[in-house]
Design a protein around this motif. Structure first.
Motif, PDB file in Angstrom:
ATOM      1  N   LEU A   1     -15.802  -0.920  -1.302  1.00 18.03           N
ATOM      2  CA  LEU A   1     -15.147  -1.990  -2.045  1.00 18.03           C
ATOM      3  C   LEU A   1     -16.080  -3.192  -2.076  1.00 18.03           C
ATOM      4  O   LEU A   1     -16.640  -3.571  -1.056  1.00 18.03           O
ATOM      5  CB  LEU A   1     -13.827  -2.392  -1.385  1.00 18.03           C
ATOM      6  CG  LEU A   1     -12.778  -1.301  -1.214  1.00 18.03           C
ATOM      7  CD1 LEU A   1     -11.529  -1.892  -0.587  1.00 18.03           C
ATOM      8  CD2 LEU A   1     -12.460  -0.634  -2.518  1.00 18.03           C
TER       9      LEU A   1
ATOM     10  N   TYR B   1      -4.909  -4.293  -0.822  1.00 12.96           N
ATOM     11  CA  TYR B   1      -5.605  -3.666  -1.935  1.00 12.96           C
ATOM     12  C   TYR B   1      -4.943  -2.331  -2.248  1.00 12.96           C
ATOM     13  O   TYR B   1      -4.693  -1.534  -1.342  1.00 12.96           O
ATOM     14  CB  TYR B   1      -7.088  -3.455  -1.602  1.00 12.96           C
ATOM     15  CG  TYR B   1      -7.790  -4.761  -1.349  1.00 12.96           C
ATOM     16  CD1 TYR B   1      -8.275  -5.515  -2.413  1.00 12.96           C
ATOM     17  CD2 TYR B   1      -7.931  -5.271  -0.061  1.00 12.96           C
ATOM     18  CE1 TYR B   1      -8.890  -6.740  -2.195  1.00 12.96           C
ATOM     19  CE2 TYR B   1      -8.539  -6.490   0.163  1.00 12.96           C
ATOM     20  CZ  TYR B   1      -9.018  -7.214  -0.902  1.00 12.96           C
ATOM     21  OH  TYR B   1      -9.617  -8.433  -0.687  1.00 12.96           O
ATOM     22  N   LYS B   2      -4.677  -2.087  -3.509  1.00 11.36           N
ATOM     23  CA  LYS B   2      -4.100  -0.824  -3.942  1.00 11.36           C
ATOM     24  C   LYS B   2      -5.229   0.052  -4.459  1.00 11.36           C
ATOM     25  O   LYS B   2      -5.944  -0.319  -5.391  1.00 11.36           O
ATOM     26  CB  LYS B   2      -3.067  -1.054  -5.047  1.00 11.36           C
ATOM     27  CG  LYS B   2      -2.425   0.223  -5.547  1.00 11.36           C
ATOM     28  CD  LYS B   2      -1.393  -0.092  -6.621  1.00 11.36           C
ATOM     29  CE  LYS B   2      -0.703   1.167  -7.115  1.00 11.36           C
ATOM     30  NZ  LYS B   2       0.312   0.834  -8.154  1.00 11.36           N
TER      31      LYS B   2
ATOM     32  N   TYR C   1      -2.163   1.711  -0.034  1.00 13.45           N
ATOM     33  CA  TYR C   1      -2.144   0.254   0.082  1.00 13.45           C
ATOM     34  C   TYR C   1      -2.878  -0.126   1.360  1.00 13.45           C
ATOM     35  O   TYR C   1      -2.441   0.208   2.456  1.00 13.45           O
ATOM     36  CB  TYR C   1      -0.703  -0.257   0.120  1.00 13.45           C
ATOM     37  CG  TYR C   1       0.055   0.147  -1.120  1.00 13.45           C
ATOM     38  CD1 TYR C   1      -0.040  -0.606  -2.282  1.00 13.45           C
ATOM     39  CD2 TYR C   1       0.833   1.297  -1.135  1.00 13.45           C
ATOM     40  CE1 TYR C   1       0.635  -0.231  -3.425  1.00 13.45           C
ATOM     41  CE2 TYR C   1       1.514   1.673  -2.276  1.00 13.45           C
ATOM     42  CZ  TYR C   1       1.417   0.916  -3.415  1.00 13.45           C
ATOM     43  OH  TYR C   1       2.082   1.288  -4.550  1.00 13.45           O
TER      44      TYR C   1
ATOM     45  N   GLU D   1      -8.845  -6.642 -10.602  1.00 10.43           N
ATOM     46  CA  GLU D   1      -9.474  -5.343 -10.381  1.00 10.43           C
ATOM     47  C   GLU D   1     -10.708  -5.547  -9.501  1.00 10.43           C
ATOM     48  O   GLU D   1     -11.508  -6.447  -9.748  1.00 10.43           O
ATOM     49  CB  GLU D   1      -9.853  -4.704 -11.714  1.00 10.43           C
ATOM     50  CG  GLU D   1      -9.940  -3.210 -11.613  1.00 10.43           C
ATOM     51  CD  GLU D   1      -9.834  -2.494 -12.943  1.00 10.43           C
ATOM     52  OE1 GLU D   1     -10.596  -1.527 -13.118  1.00 10.43           O
ATOM     53  OE2 GLU D   1      -9.000  -2.892 -13.790  1.00 10.43           O
ATOM     54  N   ILE D   2     -10.843  -4.727  -8.476  1.00  7.71           N
ATOM     55  CA  ILE D   2     -11.929  -4.843  -7.506  1.00  7.71           C
ATOM     56  C   ILE D   2     -12.985  -3.784  -7.811  1.00  7.71           C
ATOM     57  O   ILE D   2     -12.669  -2.597  -7.893  1.00  7.71           O
ATOM     58  CB  ILE D   2     -11.397  -4.648  -6.063  1.00  7.71           C
ATOM     59  CG1 ILE D   2     -10.288  -5.658  -5.743  1.00  7.71           C
ATOM     60  CG2 ILE D   2     -12.528  -4.709  -5.047  1.00  7.71           C
ATOM     61  CD1 ILE D   2     -10.713  -7.100  -5.783  1.00  7.71           C
TER      62      ILE D   2
ATOM     63  N   ASN E   1       3.023  -8.916  -2.796  1.00  9.92           N
ATOM     64  CA  ASN E   1       2.570  -7.667  -2.171  1.00  9.92           C
ATOM     65  C   ASN E   1       3.695  -6.706  -1.814  1.00  9.92           C
ATOM     66  O   ASN E   1       3.467  -5.702  -1.153  1.00  9.92           O
ATOM     67  CB  ASN E   1       1.788  -7.996  -0.890  1.00  9.92           C
ATOM     68  CG  ASN E   1       0.550  -8.795  -1.180  1.00  9.92           C
ATOM     69  OD1 ASN E   1      -0.440  -8.281  -1.670  1.00  9.92           O
ATOM     70  ND2 ASN E   1       0.601 -10.079  -0.884  1.00  9.92           N
TER      71      ASN E   1
ATOM     72  N   VAL F   1     -14.642  -8.318  -2.018  1.00 13.28           N
ATOM     73  CA  VAL F   1     -13.331  -8.543  -1.403  1.00 13.28           C
ATOM     74  C   VAL F   1     -13.351  -9.886  -0.688  1.00 13.28           C
ATOM     75  O   VAL F   1     -14.368 -10.282  -0.122  1.00 13.28           O
ATOM     76  CB  VAL F   1     -12.945  -7.416  -0.423  1.00 13.28           C
ATOM     77  CG1 VAL F   1     -12.783  -6.109  -1.151  1.00 13.28           C
ATOM     78  CG2 VAL F   1     -13.948  -7.275   0.700  1.00 13.28           C
TER      79      VAL F   1
ATOM     80  N   VAL G   1      -9.072   0.173  -8.162  1.00 12.73           N
ATOM     81  CA  VAL G   1      -8.715  -0.631  -6.993  1.00 12.73           C
ATOM     82  C   VAL G   1      -8.301  -2.008  -7.487  1.00 12.73           C
ATOM     83  O   VAL G   1      -9.030  -2.628  -8.268  1.00 12.73           O
ATOM     84  CB  VAL G   1      -9.901  -0.767  -6.005  1.00 12.73           C
ATOM     85  CG1 VAL G   1      -9.511  -1.638  -4.825  1.00 12.73           C
ATOM     86  CG2 VAL G   1     -10.381   0.599  -5.525  1.00 12.73           C
ATOM     87  N   THR G   2      -7.127  -2.462  -7.064  1.00  8.82           N
ATOM     88  CA  THR G   2      -6.669  -3.792  -7.436  1.00  8.82           C
ATOM     89  C   THR G   2      -6.192  -4.545  -6.208  1.00  8.82           C
ATOM     90  O   THR G   2      -5.749  -3.951  -5.229  1.00  8.82           O
ATOM     91  CB  THR G   2      -5.505  -3.748  -8.454  1.00  8.82           C
ATOM     92  OG1 THR G   2      -4.491  -2.891  -7.957  1.00  8.82           O
ATOM     93  CG2 THR G   2      -5.947  -3.292  -9.810  1.00  8.82           C
ATOM     94  N   LYS G   3      -6.300  -5.849  -6.272  1.00  7.03           N
ATOM     95  CA  LYS G   3      -5.758  -6.710  -5.230  1.00  7.03           C
ATOM     96  C   LYS G   3      -4.325  -7.031  -5.656  1.00  7.03           C
ATOM     97  O   LYS G   3      -4.101  -7.594  -6.728  1.00  7.03           O
ATOM     98  CB  LYS G   3      -6.596  -7.979  -5.111  1.00  7.03           C
ATOM     99  CG  LYS G   3      -6.219  -8.836  -3.937  1.00  7.03           C
ATOM    100  CD  LYS G   3      -7.216  -9.975  -3.792  1.00  7.03           C
ATOM    101  CE  LYS G   3      -6.940 -10.758  -2.542  1.00  7.03           C
ATOM    102  NZ  LYS G   3      -7.898 -11.842  -2.377  1.00  7.03           N
TER     103      LYS G   3
ATOM    104  N   ASN H   1      -5.640  -5.535   4.712  1.00  9.70           N
ATOM    105  CA  ASN H   1      -6.933  -5.935   5.269  1.00  9.70           C
ATOM    106  C   ASN H   1      -6.785  -7.098   6.261  1.00  9.70           C
ATOM    107  O   ASN H   1      -6.724  -8.251   5.885  1.00  9.70           O
ATOM    108  CB  ASN H   1      -7.867  -6.299   4.127  1.00  9.70           C
ATOM    109  CG  ASN H   1      -9.266  -6.581   4.569  1.00  9.70           C
ATOM    110  OD1 ASN H   1      -9.888  -7.490   4.069  1.00  9.70           O
ATOM    111  ND2 ASN H   1      -9.784  -5.818   5.493  1.00  9.70           N
TER     112      ASN H   1
END
Length: 125
Positions: free
Chosen positions: A90, A104-105, A45, A77-78, A8, A93, A69-71, A48
């Motif tokens: 979202l 999450y980006k 960013y 990919e979210i 991260n 998650v 959205v990516t983790k 959470n």
């Protein structure tokens, strides 16, 4: 912590927007989540702190259209929805057992236009 930073670190060590960091590096997160910003403001960013029970959460007051959205920790990919009410929903998650804080980006077409207190609640779990 070292493993978490490997996965991260972009949200910590990347080029972050200096004007939004003055005074507080978590702006717009309501204390439930923290937020850092990419230098060009086309990436946010989301740190959470609390994972939702139903694996969905939304954020209000986002006037820039999200495109992806990516983790960060997994590159997954979210799925998300964005509507006329300026909310990002979202989906799916979750916090892995080994994660300290999932990040999450959220990437946008244009620089972020975020308006605090646009709708209530700002963050929903």
């Amino acid at each position: 912590v070292g493993e978490w930073l490997k996965r991260n670190g972009e949200a910590v060590y990347g080029k972050l927007h200096p004007n939004l960091l003055s005074g507080s590096w978590f702006r717009g997160g309501n204390g439930i989540s923290g937020i850092t910003y990419g230098e060009d403001l086309k990436a946010v960013y989301l740190w959470n702190w609390i994972s939702p029970k139903d694996r969905e959460m939304y954020f209000s007051g986002v006037f820039s259209k999200p495109v992806k959205v990516t983790k960060l920790s997994t590159g997954e990919e979210i799925p998300f929805e964005y509507g006329e009410d300026h909310r990002i929903l979202l989906k799916k998650v979750k916090r892995e057992a080994w994660e300290i804080v999932p990040v999450y980006k959220i990437e946008f077409e244009t620089p972020l236009d975020y308006r605090t207190f646009h709708k209530y609640p700002q963050i929903w779990y």
